[in-house]
Write a protein that holds these residues in place. Sequence first.
Motif, PDB file in Angstrom:
ATOM      1  N   ARG A  84       0.818  -1.219   0.000  1.00 54.26           N
ATOM      2  CA  ARG A  84       0.000   0.000   0.000  1.00 54.26           C
ATOM      3  C   ARG A  84       0.850   1.266   0.000  1.00 54.26           C
ATOM      4  NH1 ARG A  84      -3.741  -2.272   4.789  1.00 54.26           N
ATOM      5  NH2 ARG A  84      -4.964  -3.728   3.552  1.00 54.26           N
ATOM      6  N   ALA A  85       2.015   1.206   0.668  1.00 51.45           N
ATOM      7  CA  ALA A  85       2.840   2.415   0.784  1.00 51.45           C
ATOM      8  C   ALA A  85       4.263   2.051   1.187  1.00 51.45           C
ATOM      9  CB  ALA A  85       2.249   3.363   1.822  1.00 51.45           C
ATOM     10  N   PHE A  86       5.177   2.966   0.887  1.00 50.57           N
ATOM     11  CA  PHE A  86       6.571   2.874   1.313  1.00 50.57           C
ATOM     12  C   PHE A  86       6.959   4.179   1.983  1.00 50.57           C
ATOM     13  CE2 PHE A  86       6.655   0.254  -2.575  1.00 50.57           C
ATOM     14  CZ  PHE A  86       7.211  -0.909  -2.077  1.00 50.57           C
ATOM     15  N   PRO A 138      13.250  12.431   2.722  1.00 55.08           N
ATOM     16  CA  PRO A 138      12.304  11.405   3.162  1.00 55.08           C
ATOM     17  C   PRO A 138      11.001  11.575   2.387  1.00 55.08           C
ATOM     18  CG  PRO A 138      12.620  13.062   4.874  1.00 55.08           C
ATOM     19  CD  PRO A 138      13.507  13.438   3.729  1.00 55.08           C
ATOM     20  N   LEU A 139      10.409  10.461   2.022  1.00 54.42           N
ATOM     21  CA  LEU A 139       9.233  10.535   1.167  1.00 54.42           C
ATOM     22  C   LEU A 139       8.300   9.374   1.477  1.00 54.42           C
ATOM     23  CD1 LEU A 139       8.104  12.097  -1.347  1.00 54.42           C
ATOM     24  CD2 LEU A 139       9.384  10.474  -2.753  1.00 54.42           C
ATOM     25  N   ARG A 140       7.027   9.668   1.642  1.00 52.53           N
ATOM     26  CA  ARG A 140       5.991   8.641   1.753  1.00 52.53           C
ATOM     27  C   ARG A 140       5.508   8.384   0.336  1.00 52.53           C
ATOM     28  NH1 ARG A 140       3.896   4.779   5.261  1.00 52.53           N
ATOM     29  NH2 ARG A 140       1.671   4.592   4.975  1.00 52.53           N
ATOM     30  N   VAL A 141       5.631   7.160  -0.133  1.00 52.65           N
ATOM     31  CA  VAL A 141       5.324   6.825  -1.519  1.00 52.65           C
ATOM     32  C   VAL A 141       4.098   5.921  -1.554  1.00 52.65           C
ATOM     33  CG1 VAL A 141       6.184   5.706  -3.609  1.00 52.65           C
ATOM     34  CG2 VAL A 141       7.761   6.982  -2.141  1.00 52.65           C
ATOM     35  N   THR A 142       3.065   6.384  -2.238  1.00 50.40           N
ATOM     36  CA  THR A 142       1.876   5.568  -2.480  1.00 50.40           C
ATOM     37  C   THR A 142       1.568   5.620  -3.971  1.00 50.40           C
ATOM     38  OG1 THR A 142       0.258   7.351  -2.234  1.00 50.40           O
ATOM     39  CG2 THR A 142       0.941   6.204  -0.202  1.00 50.40           C
TER      40      THR A 142
END
Length: 184
Positions: free
Chosen positions: A24-26, A35-39
């Motif tokens: 669902r996400a990284f 830093p990055l929230r990846v969806t």
Amino acid sequence: MSYTLCGGLGILGRRYGWAADRVRAFDVVTARAQPLRVTARSSPDLFWALLGRRQGPRAVVTAMEAGLVEVLAATGPAAPVMCVLQLNHLGGALGEEPAVPNAVPHRRASHLVRLLSGLDGTDRAALRGYYDRVFEPLAPWRAGRAAAFSFGGGDRTQGLHTPEVAERLREVRERYDPAGLFLG
């Protein structure tokens, strides 16, 4: 996490598909130390490229969020180290396109053959030669390489993805890691 980043073929794959299809996400740190929230929604190209990659962008994956599901033979004494030959019958959910596209290759393949071994003190060149001899008789049926469990780069990654997917992975890698910091 590498298991899932390279597709993630488990023993229940025919029923539930690739482990990568459940991500669902990284949380990642890019080559720019960002830093990055990846969806699939926030960064669809990077999300796509992180799954099923070997040639794709390199970022330090610090966390992964995934949905859950309910839950062969040795090669013999000729091997330079203890080896296990694994044959997976693919198809079923493994052949289906995921709801959120990713770069997991070879969804149309009917079988996967893997030769697994440790590398403790083993001459890698000799082991590569042994692997090549084991896989040579299977060449007429070969669809490409598996994302995980391959030695190094060079020609060992050729055939992993279609030219179109390899090009898209290159474009995403250039966008997120233009200096090649995580290339390896």
